[in-house]
Design an enzyme around this catalytic site. Structure first.
Site, PDB file in Angstrom:
ATOM      1  N   ARG A 167       0.852  -1.194   0.000  1.00 27.90           N
ATOM      2  CA  ARG A 167       0.000   0.000   0.000  1.00 27.90           C
ATOM      3  C   ARG A 167       0.884   1.239   0.000  1.00 27.90           C
ATOM      4  O   ARG A 167       1.511   1.578   1.008  1.00 27.90           O
ATOM      5  CB  ARG A 167      -0.930   0.018   1.208  1.00 27.90           C
ATOM      6  CG  ARG A 167      -1.755   1.318   1.287  1.00 27.90           C
ATOM      7  CD  ARG A 167      -2.972   1.230   2.168  1.00 27.90           C
ATOM      8  NE  ARG A 167      -2.671   1.203   3.586  1.00 27.90           N
ATOM      9  CZ  ARG A 167      -3.597   1.344   4.550  1.00 27.90           C
ATOM     10  NH1 ARG A 167      -4.874   1.503   4.213  1.00 27.90           N
ATOM     11  NH2 ARG A 167      -3.245   1.296   5.816  1.00 27.90           N
ATOM     12  N   ASP A 447      -3.990   3.171  14.450  1.00 26.57           N
ATOM     13  CA  ASP A 447      -3.191   3.749  13.373  1.00 26.57           C
ATOM     14  C   ASP A 447      -3.769   5.108  13.030  1.00 26.57           C
ATOM     15  O   ASP A 447      -4.616   5.643  13.763  1.00 26.57           O
ATOM     16  CB  ASP A 447      -3.110   2.811  12.165  1.00 26.57           C
ATOM     17  CG  ASP A 447      -4.454   2.629  11.457  1.00 26.57           C
ATOM     18  OD1 ASP A 447      -5.450   3.272  11.862  1.00 26.57           O
ATOM     19  OD2 ASP A 447      -4.507   1.842  10.502  1.00 26.57           O
TER      20      ASP A 447
END
Length: 539
Positions: A167, A447
């Protein structure tokens, strides 16, 4: 040992920072490849970011997101995406994590079908983090990656590692260390470009793509830009057209209205969409920041069973399977609780219930954040999805409207929920500023996405309080006490003191994080991303 300051200058691209240790990564040919990507695609990227701002201005003025009238033919057409490659036909459990060396090895060895190596939400984009991550992935692709911990334990790849998907950063994030004609490159093009330049041929030779997860897209045109970037990279690297495959995270509210269109824009290379649930909740808050009737209660009450999230996930499944693409489920953020068997079992039961919901709904696989959760999720999917996927589950019973995708969730705001948002936003921001983008807090792996929810909810509650009367989400505590800035300032000061005196990650950046969080929370408008102003404070 300190690395000397160095500047590489292959024509129009310059790299600023401590780069001498990365000579084999930042070769003249690799940098020329990056510069070419920038010259060809950055102007279009900037146009698309400006289009985001224009759409948001309309929504702030009272309009609401909706399905596009100009793309009705795409939604109603009978097309399908290209066939899914064999390596990605069984994705029942995927694990995600930052591109840190030990974590890469553990994730690849976890027993998951796929590992998503994350340069985005779980990584702080310091120059060293990004470049170390690229070198770690080169070694992982070569099968030579290893690590010795400070206590002498050795880590290396097992015999059957997970399939690697990378990613890169979203289109909105800059990379200030890579300058072309004096302008910063897109972090997305740096991450993508370095990875494919050094690894694409080796991966393609083994029928492993390369494969990518694409984050933060808001419109089909942004997906089309990624398609153009990948097609150009394939041509430049003499790779077969279409060998680069992509799974798109539907983690913004605008993208939920363009799932067919995003699949169509990437139809030669897309293999699926993913329910990026945490970013999606944040995007709901951010997109509808001007609509006082679109409140959300505290984060713990916003589960995937609330109407707007249920509608989004079921529409994703229906859309994907109609087009022959995979519909991936969302992240289980729980992590093992050591020393408390009862609490640990309760956490695992939440994971089981979430994965059971996903497999019964028709998802083809799911995400976990910790290797210990791989067997928990896999047991659910193995039992209820004995076949490699559920592409045959067409969900023709699903009919989702605009209003269903925009419906607010009812609930409450407790003192504990308010305080938890302050703590999570502060502790995560401090850790991020200190170079750590993935942080365990109260047995959840936080996160950037979950921290964004926390700080966006605080902004919403505090700025709407006193002006908005809602039977759905009362903007006061259950005992009738008000929610106001004085309470926020008090809570922030208390948590800053505790963090500064603790051994938690980011303790030394507590004051910096508190100042940033205070500025963002007191601002008249909800800021687009926490990571943009935070990036300016990275060493």
């Amino acid at each position: 040992m300190a690395v000397p300051q160095e500047r590489l200058d292959p024509g129009p691209l310059t790299v600023h920072g401590n780069t001498a240790a990365y000579a084999s990564l930042l070769t003249a040919d690799a940098l020329a490849f990056l510069a070419d990507l920038h010259h060809r695609f950055d102007a279009r990227r900037r146009e698309l970011l400006a289009a985001r701002d224009e759409r948001q201005a309309r929504w702030d003025a009272g309009a609401l997101p909706d399905f596009r009238a100009d793309t009705r033919a795409i939604r109603e057409g009978a097309w399908q995406v290209a066939p899914v490659p064999p390596a990605l036909r069984d994705r029942r459990v995927e694990i995600t994590g930052p591109v840190e060396r030990k974590m890469i090895i553990n994730a690849l060895n976890s027993g998951a079908k796929v590992f998503m190596a994350d340069f985005e939400d779980s990584s702080t984009p310091t120059l060293a983090n990004q470049l170390d991550g690229q070198e770690n992935l080169i070694d992982a692709v070569a099968g030579t990656i290893s690590y010795r911990s400070p206590d002498g334990r050795d880590y290396k790849l097992g015999a059957n590692p997970a399939v690697l998907i990378v990613r890169p950063r979203g289109w909105h994030l800059p990379e200030r260390h890579f300058l072309v004609d004096g302008e910063p490159m897109a972090g997305a093009l740096v991450d993508f470009g370095l990875f494919v330049f050094h690894n694409a041929r080796a991966l393609q030779a083994r029928d492993r793509g390369p494969y990518f997860y694409l984050p933060k897209l808001e419109a089909m045109e942004e997906a089309a830009l990624w398609d153009a970037v990948m097609a150009h990279a394939e041509h430049q690297l003499d790779l077969p057209r279409g060998c680069m495959k992509a799974t798109v995270l539907i983690e913004t509210l605008p993208a939920a209205f363009e799932m067919d269109e995003i699949l169509h824009a990437l139809r030669e290379r897309v293999v699926g969409l993913n329910c990026g649930r945490w970013d999606y909740i944040f995007s709901y808050l951010k997109t509808l920041r001007g609509h006082h009737d679109r409140l959300l209660p505290e984060r713990g009450q916003v589960q995937m069973t609330v109407p707007f999230l249920k509608a989004y996930s079921e529409l994703l499944i229906k859309t994907c399977h109609r087009r022959g693409a995979f519909a991936m489920g969302g992240m289980a953020a729980q992590i093992p609780i050591k020393g408390d068997d009862a609490a640990n079992e309760a956490a695992l039961e939440k994971v089981r219930a979430d994965k059971l919901r996903e497999v019964h709904a028709g998802h083809d696989g799911t995400w976990v954040a910790h290797p210990a959760l791989v067997p928990v999720a896999q047991a659910i999917f193995d039992r209820y999805m004995p076949e490699p996927n559920q592409l045959h589950v067409l969900r023709e019973d699903v009919h989702v409207t605009r209003d269903q995708l925009l419906a607010p969730a009812c609930g409450t705001i407790t003192r504990a929920g308010f305080d938890n948002n302050v703590e999570v936003a502060l502790r995560y921001t401090a850790a991020w500023l200190d170079g750590l983008g993935c942080v365990p807090i109260h047995h959840l792996m936080e996160d950037a996405a979950t921290a964004e929810i926390a700080r966006a909810q605080l902004w919403q509650w505090l700025h709407y309080a006193g002006d908005v009367i809602s039977d759905c989400v009362p903007l006061e505590f259950p005992d009738g006490a008000p929610i106001d800035m004085a309470l926020f300032d008090q809570a922030l000061a208390a948590h800053t003191h505790r963090l500064r005196e603790s051994t938690h990650p980011g303790a030394r950046r507590a004051e910096d994080a508190a100042h940033l969080l205070s500025e963002l929370t007191h601002a008249e408008q909800l800021g687009a991303f926490l990571t943009l102003p935070a990036y300016q404070q990275l060493a």
